[in-house]
Scaffold this motif. Sequence first.
Motif, mmCIF file in Angstrom:
data_model
loop_
_atom_site.group_PDB
_atom_site.id
_atom_site.type_symbol
_atom_site.label_atom_id
_atom_site.label_comp_id
_atom_site.label_asym_id
_atom_site.label_seq_id
_atom_site.Cartn_x
_atom_site.Cartn_y
_atom_site.Cartn_z
ATOM 1 N N SER A 1 0.835 -1.205 0.000
ATOM 2 C CA SER A 1 0.000 0.000 0.000
ATOM 3 C C SER A 1 0.869 1.254 0.000
ATOM 4 O O SER A 1 1.806 1.361 0.800
ATOM 5 C CB SER A 1 -0.906 0.029 1.236
ATOM 6 O OG SER A 1 -1.589 1.272 1.313
ATOM 7 N N LYS A 2 0.518 2.218 -0.858
ATOM 8 C CA LYS A 2 1.262 3.466 -0.934
ATOM 9 C C LYS A 2 0.695 4.523 0.009
ATOM 10 O O LYS A 2 0.965 5.706 -0.140
ATOM 11 C CB LYS A 2 1.275 3.995 -2.367
ATOM 12 C CG LYS A 2 2.042 3.076 -3.327
ATOM 13 C CD LYS A 2 2.027 3.592 -4.754
ATOM 14 C CE LYS A 2 2.849 4.851 -4.905
ATOM 15 N NZ LYS A 2 2.949 5.280 -6.332
ATOM 16 N N GLN A 3 -0.083 4.051 0.991
ATOM 17 C CA GLN A 3 -0.605 4.973 1.997
ATOM 18 C C GLN A 3 -0.298 4.464 3.403
ATOM 19 O O GLN A 3 -0.646 3.337 3.747
ATOM 20 C CB GLN A 3 -2.115 5.155 1.841
ATOM 21 C CG GLN A 3 -2.713 6.127 2.862
ATOM 22 C CD GLN A 3 -4.165 6.458 2.578
ATOM 23 O OE1 GLN A 3 -4.464 7.223 1.660
ATOM 24 N NE2 GLN A 3 -5.062 5.876 3.347
ATOM 25 N N ALA A 4 0.374 5.295 4.179
ATOM 26 C CA ALA A 4 0.647 4.982 5.578
ATOM 27 C C ALA A 4 -0.239 5.866 6.445
ATOM 28 O O ALA A 4 -0.902 6.787 5.945
ATOM 29 C CB ALA A 4 2.119 5.248 5.889
ATOM 30 N N THR A 5 -0.263 5.577 7.735
ATOM 31 C CA THR A 5 -0.950 6.469 8.670
ATOM 32 C C THR A 5 0.032 6.889 9.756
ATOM 33 O O THR A 5 0.822 6.076 10.235
ATOM 34 C CB THR A 5 -2.173 5.805 9.322
ATOM 35 O OG1 THR A 5 -1.745 4.656 10.067
ATOM 36 C CG2 THR A 5 -3.200 5.396 8.283
ATOM 37 N N VAL A 6 -0.022 8.168 10.103
ATOM 38 C CA VAL A 6 0.820 8.723 11.166
ATOM 39 C C VAL A 6 -0.109 9.381 12.176
ATOM 40 O O VAL A 6 -0.800 10.351 11.852
ATOM 41 C CB VAL A 6 1.830 9.745 10.617
ATOM 42 C CG1 VAL A 6 2.681 10.307 11.756
ATOM 43 C CG2 VAL A 6 2.719 9.101 9.563
ATOM 44 N N ASN A 7 -0.161 8.800 13.379
ATOM 45 C CA ASN A 7 -1.107 9.258 14.407
ATOM 46 C C ASN A 7 -2.525 9.324 13.856
ATOM 47 O O ASN A 7 -3.286 10.265 14.111
ATOM 48 C CB ASN A 7 -0.682 10.619 14.963
ATOM 49 C CG ASN A 7 0.593 10.534 15.787
ATOM 50 O OD1 ASN A 7 0.944 9.468 16.303
ATOM 51 N ND2 ASN A 7 1.300 11.638 15.907
ATOM 52 N N GLY A 8 -2.842 8.319 13.034
ATOM 53 C CA GLY A 8 -4.193 8.192 12.496
ATOM 54 C C GLY A 8 -4.454 8.968 11.228
ATOM 55 O O GLY A 8 -5.529 8.828 10.625
ATOM 56 N N THR A 9 -3.499 9.791 10.796
ATOM 57 C CA THR A 9 -3.684 10.610 9.598
ATOM 58 C C THR A 9 -3.015 9.947 8.394
ATOM 59 O O THR A 9 -1.850 9.554 8.474
ATOM 60 C CB THR A 9 -3.076 12.013 9.806
ATOM 61 O OG1 THR A 9 -3.696 12.640 10.929
ATOM 62 C CG2 THR A 9 -3.284 12.874 8.573
ATOM 63 N N PRO A 10 -3.740 9.830 7.241
ATOM 64 C CA PRO A 10 -3.141 9.208 6.057
ATOM 65 C C PRO A 10 -1.969 10.036 5.525
ATOM 66 O O PRO A 10 -2.031 11.263 5.478
ATOM 67 C CB PRO A 10 -4.300 9.202 5.050
ATOM 68 C CG PRO A 10 -5.541 9.332 5.872
ATOM 69 C CD PRO A 10 -5.160 10.188 7.043
ATOM 70 N N VAL A 11 -0.911 9.329 5.137
ATOM 71 C CA VAL A 11 0.275 9.972 4.561
ATOM 72 C C VAL A 11 0.693 9.168 3.334
ATOM 73 O O VAL A 11 0.894 7.950 3.429
ATOM 74 C CB VAL A 11 1.435 10.023 5.576
ATOM 75 C CG1 VAL A 11 2.692 10.596 4.915
ATOM 76 C CG2 VAL A 11 1.064 10.851 6.795
ATOM 77 N N PRO A 12 0.830 9.829 2.152
ATOM 78 C CA PRO A 12 1.199 9.086 0.941
ATOM 79 C C PRO A 12 2.671 8.677 0.944
ATOM 80 O O PRO A 12 3.528 9.366 1.515
ATOM 81 C CB PRO A 12 0.913 10.094 -0.171
ATOM 82 C CG PRO A 12 1.072 11.436 0.485
ATOM 83 C CD PRO A 12 0.590 11.263 1.891
ATOM 84 N N LEU A 13 2.970 7.540 0.305
ATOM 85 C CA LEU A 13 4.329 7.043 0.154
ATOM 86 C C LEU A 13 4.717 7.062 -1.314
ATOM 87 O O LEU A 13 3.890 6.793 -2.189
ATOM 88 C CB LEU A 13 4.442 5.616 0.688
ATOM 89 C CG LEU A 13 4.139 5.384 2.170
ATOM 90 C CD1 LEU A 13 4.095 3.893 2.461
ATOM 91 C CD2 LEU A 13 5.180 6.066 3.037
ATOM 92 N N ALA A 14 5.981 7.366 -1.589
ATOM 93 C CA ALA A 14 6.452 7.362 -2.979
ATOM 94 C C ALA A 14 6.442 5.961 -3.546
ATOM 95 O O ALA A 14 6.135 5.745 -4.730
ATOM 96 C CB ALA A 14 7.855 7.963 -3.044
ATOM 97 N N VAL A 15 6.794 4.982 -2.709
ATOM 98 C CA VAL A 15 6.830 3.573 -3.101
ATOM 99 C C VAL A 15 6.210 2.755 -1.985
ATOM 100 O O VAL A 15 6.435 3.033 -0.810
ATOM 101 C CB VAL A 15 8.290 3.113 -3.353
ATOM 102 C CG1 VAL A 15 8.345 1.615 -3.647
ATOM 103 C CG2 VAL A 15 8.910 3.905 -4.496
#
Length: 375
Positions: free
Chosen positions: A49-63
Motif C-alpha cells: 500500500s502506498k498509503q501509511a498512517t501517522v497518528n491516524g492521519t493518512p500519509v502518501p508514500l512514494a513507493v
Amino acid sequence: MVSGTTLVPFRSISEALGIQVTWNQAAKTIKAVKGEGSDAVHVQLTLGSKQATVNGTPVPLAVAPRSVGGNTLIPLSFFSQQFGATVGWDQTTRTVSITSPQERMYVLGFYALGSYSEVSRVQNLDAVAFGWSRIDENGVFSTTTRPFRWPENAGEVTPESLVSDASTTGTTPYLMVYSSDVKGELTKIVENSEFRKKAIADILAAATETKFEGIMLDLEGLGLTTDKTYTQAAFNVFVKELASQAKAAGLKLGLALHPLNSSYKGYDYKTLGKLADEIVIMAYDYRTGTGYSSESGKQPEPVSKVDEAIRLALKETDKDKLILGLNMDNENANSVSILTGLAKRYDLKGIALWRLGIIKDDEWKSLEQSIEFKQ
C-alpha cells in the motif's frame, strides 16, 4: 533503489533508534511507536500500500512497502520525516547513513590540569570529575603526585572555587581518584585491610573538606596478572566499604572501569553495579592495550569492540547506571557521532568525556547535534 527511491529495512533501523515495532502477519501491517504519551508518534504501514498512517492521519508514500528476504523495506525519506532522523548519502560507496535525532542525555566530563581552557563547558555538564588525586606507587592516597595532583591557585580561581562554581550551576562535582597497578600498588590496597582502611579515610577526608558531592574511582589495571576471582572479590570489598562510608557522608560514588572485553579481568560489573551510583565503561585503548599514557596514533576506537563492551556490561548491570566513556584524544567529529549513537541505541544513562581541554570545536558541534546538554 526502486523508481529513484531508496528503500531501507524498517525493523532493524527502528530498533537501533529505540522505536518499538510490531508485525501483524494476518493484516500484513507493521506498526511503530516512538516516544511516550502525548508526544508519541504512531506509524502504521501495510505491505503493497502506498498509503501509511501517522497518528491516524493518512500519509502518501512514494513507493509501497515490500518484503524482501524476510525484511520489510520502506522509503528512507518517509522514515526520516516521521522520526526526525537525519539521512546522508555517499555516492562513491553507495552508503546511506542515518543519524538519530538530538536527545537529552546525561554527560559527565573529566577535568584535568590542562582542562581550564574549557572550564566554561562545566556548567552544561551534569557532572564533572576533577582528576586531582591518585593512589601513588607506594599505595598511599596523594594530591601532590603528577599528573593527578591538586592544582595551584590562579588569582581568584582556586580548586575550591572551581568545585563550588560547578555545584552552583547544578553540575555534580566528583573528586576523581586515579591509580594504576603497574607496581602492584593498587592490588596492595584492595587486598590489605589496613591499607584499604587508610586509603578510604584519606579519600573521604579530601572529598568532604573541599565539598565535593561525589567520588569517582578510576582504578585501572586490576586482574591482568593476578587471579581474577580473588582480585574481583578484594576490589568488591574495597568498593563496598567506600560506598557505605560515602553514602553516610552524603556523597555519590562513581566507578570508571575497564570494559569486560579488555585484558583486565579484575572488575565484577554485577556486584559493582549494585554498589555504585554509576559506572563509566572505559571502552577505549583497544588498539594499543595501554592506559593513560598511550600513544595510539589518534585512531577512533573500533565500533564493534565498543558495541561488544556495552552489550557485555548490560548483561551484568542496569542500563540506567551505565555511562559510555569516550577518549576524546582518539576520536573525531564523525566517530563521536557514532559512539553517542551507540549510547542512545542501548538507552544508557549517558556518556563521559575524557577529557575537557582536548575536545575540538567540530567535536563539540557533533556532540551538540547528537545530545541535548544541560542548560
